[in-house]
Scaffold this motif. Structure first.
Motif, mmCIF file in Angstrom:
data_model
loop_
_atom_site.group_PDB
_atom_site.id
_atom_site.type_symbol
_atom_site.label_atom_id
_atom_site.label_comp_id
_atom_site.label_asym_id
_atom_site.label_seq_id
_atom_site.Cartn_x
_atom_site.Cartn_y
_atom_site.Cartn_z
ATOM 1 N N ASN A 280 -7.528 7.926 6.507
ATOM 2 C CA ASN A 280 -8.298 6.857 7.221
ATOM 3 C C ASN A 280 -7.446 5.945 7.662
ATOM 4 N N TRP A 281 -6.721 5.370 6.968
ATOM 5 C CA TRP A 281 -5.524 4.348 7.201
ATOM 6 C C TRP A 281 -4.483 4.916 8.046
ATOM 7 N N HIS A 282 -3.959 6.133 7.819
ATOM 8 C CA HIS A 282 -3.028 6.915 8.251
ATOM 9 C C HIS A 282 -3.379 7.112 10.069
ATOM 10 N N ALA B 251 4.210 1.192 2.929
ATOM 11 C CA ALA B 251 3.517 1.896 3.943
ATOM 12 C C ALA B 251 4.005 1.309 5.467
ATOM 13 N N ASP C 263 -4.749 8.795 1.955
ATOM 14 C CA ASP C 263 -5.566 7.910 2.605
ATOM 15 C C ASP C 263 -5.450 8.245 4.129
ATOM 16 N N ASN D 116 -3.123 2.590 16.377
ATOM 17 C CA ASN D 116 -2.401 1.155 16.301
ATOM 18 C C ASN D 116 -0.930 1.356 17.108
ATOM 19 N N ALA E 27 -5.604 5.604 11.603
ATOM 20 C CA ALA E 27 -5.841 4.066 11.821
ATOM 21 C C ALA E 27 -4.401 3.532 12.509
ATOM 22 N N THR E 28 -3.552 3.560 11.535
ATOM 23 C CA THR E 28 -2.041 3.003 11.833
ATOM 24 C C THR E 28 -1.551 3.735 13.158
ATOM 25 N N MET F 275 0.965 -1.170 0.138
ATOM 26 C CA MET F 275 -0.103 0.011 -0.083
ATOM 27 C C MET F 275 0.769 1.377 0.014
#
Length: 311
Positions: free
Chosen positions: A232-234, A185, A230, A240, A236-237, A1
């Motif tokens: 949203n992914w960023h 990513a 991205d 985490n 969330a990561t 990604m």
């Protein structure tokens, strides 16, 4: 990604400072307006020649920079601010950071404790910013320069003097948005002393999440490095990553490791994590330049002693 945006939105231009001779580690973001240009970040004094060359490629000189928006005052983000102020630029900054740009003795002393004899090679000259060139911003405030509107979001956790900025649909996340270099990513948390705070960082990410959910931005641009499509992914990561580092601290820190032991443990753990995510040794070197593991280890130890042992 890899959601690196090749054509940044809203005419935002990425200026690569080639810090320490390594491309893609420190970015300055350029936004043009009818009477010159705005910079998000300015980089350290050591990369002023690279910044001037990048401006020249866009038909600009340093005197054309009317305004600089600093996410925070760490030397890799703000070191050239005093020099640019002397060329005429106004420097927009967090209220906690402003006094240290005007009188930088404490800032430089703190940095010298971290970097020692490498200060000059890494960061170059840091000039004070004249007080009349400082623009202190507040949380939620929007600055307008020649029709360009930039909104500040107070986002501590990496540093107490940290803003993220939103311009149109791009969120310039400074270091609260982590370090994400072009390539596979992967996001690394920069956790230097003395102000790394895990709880404040989570609250700041929740703030950025609310702004994203409200449609404030569709791209995220960490200073280290690039504009990504991205968020949203960023985000969330990042959440985490905070969970992972908290679990790691709770497993390692009660044993009271020495600074040397902690650094070795952290370097091994983070290195293995990066390799599992497809980060090559060459790219790992870039991450180490952008945010050295030993620095985060120091930040973790200070955080643990101040907030977990002392409450």
């Amino acid at each position: 990604m890899n959601a690196l945006t090749q054509t940044p939105p809203s005419q935002v231009h990425i200026l690569d400072l080639n810090f320490m001779g390594i491309p893609g580690t420190i970015a300055v973001y350029l936004i043009r307006h009818s009477h010159g240009a705005i910079l998000i970040e300015c980089g350290p004094g050591s990369t002023l020649p690279a910044l001037q060359a990048a401006l020249h490629q866009h038909g600009l000189a340093s005197k054309d920079v009317t305004d600089v928006f600093l996410t925070h005052i760490h030397l890799d983000h703000a070191g050239a601010a005093g020099w640019l102020a002397r060329q005429g630029a106004r420097i927009h900054v967090h209220p906690v950071g402003a006094p240290h740009l005007i009188q930088p003795d404490k800032l430089l002393a703190s940095a010298a404790r971290i970097y020692g004899d490498t200060m000059e090679d890494l960061w170059g000259e840091f000039l004070p910013v004249p007080a009349d060139k400082i623009i202190v911003m507040q949380n939620g405030e929007t600055a307008e320069i020649e029709g360009v509107c930039i909104r500040a979001l107070d986002t501590p956790g990496h540093a107490n003097h940290h803003f993220a900025y939103i311009y149109e649909k791009t969120c310039f996340s400074g270091d609260i948005g982590g370090v994400r270099l072009p390539g596979p990513a992967h996001i690394r948390l920069p956790m230097p002393p003395p102000e790394f705070n895990l709880e404040k960082w989570r609250a700041s990410l929740q703030y950025l999440r609310r702004e994203f959910d409200a449609g404030s931005y569709s791209h995220i641009a960490p200073t280290h490095f690039g504009i990504y499509s991205d968020p949203n992914w960023h985000l969330a990561t990042l959440f985490n990553a905070l969970d992972e580092i908290e679990a790691w601290m709770e497993a390692i820190m009660p044993a009271g490791p020495s600074p040397e032991q902690l650094n070795a443990e952290f370097l091994d753990w983070y290195g293995q994590l990066a390799l599992k995510q497809g980060i090559t040794q060459e790219l790992l070197q870039g991450y180490e330049v952008a945010i050295p593991s030993w620095m985060s280890a120091q930040g973790i130890q200070r955080y643990w002693q101040k907030y977990r042992l002392q409450g």
